[in-house]
Design a protein around this motif. Structure first.
Motif, PDB file in Angstrom:
ATOM      1  N   LYS A   1       0.746  -1.386  -0.071  1.00 14.68           N
ATOM      2  CA  LYS A   1      -0.051   0.136  -0.156  1.00 14.68           C
ATOM      3  C   LYS A   1       0.957   1.261  -0.005  1.00 14.68           C
ATOM      4  N   GLN A   2       2.145   1.215   0.177  1.00 22.57           N
ATOM      5  CA  GLN A   2       2.823   2.572   0.177  1.00 22.57           C
ATOM      6  C   GLN A   2       3.098   2.919  -0.957  1.00 22.57           C
ATOM      7  N   ASP A   3       3.360   4.609  -0.782  1.00 25.94           N
ATOM      8  CA  ASP A   3       3.238   5.399  -2.004  1.00 25.94           C
ATOM      9  C   ASP A   3       3.926   5.004  -3.192  1.00 25.94           C
TER      10      ASP A   3
ATOM     11  N   HIS B   1      -2.958  -4.484   1.672  1.00 20.86           N
ATOM     12  CA  HIS B   1      -3.402  -3.885   2.963  1.00 20.86           C
ATOM     13  C   HIS B   1      -4.559  -2.736   2.196  1.00 20.86           C
ATOM     14  N   PRO B   2      -5.470  -2.183   2.847  1.00 21.01           N
ATOM     15  CA  PRO B   2      -6.161  -1.019   2.634  1.00 21.01           C
ATOM     16  C   PRO B   2      -5.395   0.101   2.381  1.00 21.01           C
ATOM     17  N   ILE B   3      -5.674   0.838   1.181  1.00 23.98           N
ATOM     18  CA  ILE B   3      -4.659   1.792   0.753  1.00 23.98           C
ATOM     19  C   ILE B   3      -5.461   3.144   1.253  1.00 23.98           C
ATOM     20  N   ASP B   4      -4.762   4.058   2.387  1.00 22.72           N
ATOM     21  CA  ASP B   4      -5.457   5.055   2.976  1.00 22.72           C
ATOM     22  C   ASP B   4      -5.996   6.025   2.042  1.00 22.72           C
ATOM     23  N   ASN B   5      -5.015   6.323   1.196  1.00 19.82           N
ATOM     24  CA  ASN B   5      -5.398   7.633   0.149  1.00 19.82           C
ATOM     25  C   ASN B   5      -6.343   7.226  -0.868  1.00 19.82           C
ATOM     26  N   LYS B   6      -7.677   7.717  -0.913  1.00 23.40           N
ATOM     27  CA  LYS B   6      -8.795   7.233  -1.501  1.00 23.40           C
ATOM     28  C   LYS B   6      -8.569   7.086  -3.157  1.00 23.40           C
TER      29      LYS B   6
ATOM     30  N   LEU C   1     -14.799  -0.796   3.478  1.00 22.46           N
ATOM     31  CA  LEU C   1     -14.007  -0.830   2.244  1.00 22.46           C
ATOM     32  C   LEU C   1     -14.509  -1.522   1.192  1.00 22.46           C
TER      33      LEU C   1
END
Length: 207
Positions: free
Chosen positions: A22-24, A56-61, A92
């Motif tokens: 999920k990291q940028d 994992h869920p990606i925080d940025n929509k 989600l």
């Protein structure tokens, strides 16, 4: 990838699953996502992957939306045969309905007797999304005692009974083991079937 390449076994006899973090650096742009997929293909020495997950869920929509759109793009090309998610909750999954053209094939979540996740499993099955259990072997000593007792009737270990329970109720299991004997035992699940009473008894262990 090297092991598969050198095995002499045809590619279509493998089912290869991998994930995008999920990291940028992996999901900040659509090109980042494409590069991640291309790197996975290169690492596995293959021109397609059987299952590709958001780990994992990606925080940025916006990153979340565009990541799934790229997965759909590669799915349409047949490069990603199936696409899915991991560690996603109901909220989600509901969010995905607003933009997803392809429904996740699976949701890989923690499922075991300590963390049964029964409500989410029921939701996934109602949506025709396959629940995949990571960490399926976690159980208390008391729970293991009951599973062992059930296993005596089938000449199976408590672990085999627990895995069979999940499979029998429609949950895919991915148990982890570095022990060759345990790996073999984890596959030896298809020559017995738990009774309805046994299924109910095991379910009650996690309630």
């Amino acid at each position: 990838g090297e092991t598969i390449k050198n095995s002499g076994i045809p590619r279509d006899e493998f089912f290869i699953t991998t994930k995008i973090p999920k990291q940028d650096e992996y999901v900040a742009t659509k090109e980042n996502v494409r590069e991640t997929i291309k790197n996975s293909l290169s690492n596995f020495h293959t021109d397609y992957l059987d299952l590709f997950l958001i780990h994992h869920p990606i925080d940025n929509k916006e990153h979340f939306k565009q990541t799934w759109e790229v997965l759909e793009e590669y799915h349409e090309k047949g490069i990603l045969r199936s696409i899915g998610v991991s560690n996603f909750d109901k909220e989600l999954l509901d969010e995905m309905k607003t933009f997803a053209k392809v429904k996740p094939a699976v949701n890989q979540i923690q499922v075991n007797l300590k963390e049964p996740n029964n409500e989410l499993i029921e939701l996934l099955q109602s949506l025709d999304i396959v629940p995949v259990a990571w960490g399926p072997m976690k159980a208390t000593e008391e729970q293991i005692e009951v599973l062992t007792e059930i296993g005596h009737y089938y000449d199976k270990s408590w672990a085999q009974v627990l895995l069979r329970y999940q499979i029998q109720r429609g949950v895919v299991v991915i148990p982890k083991s570095h022990n060759r004997d345990n790996q073999a035992a984890n596959f030896d699940l298809f020559d017995f079937e738990l009774t309805n009473d046994d299924m109910s008894r095991i379910k009650e262990l996690s309630e």
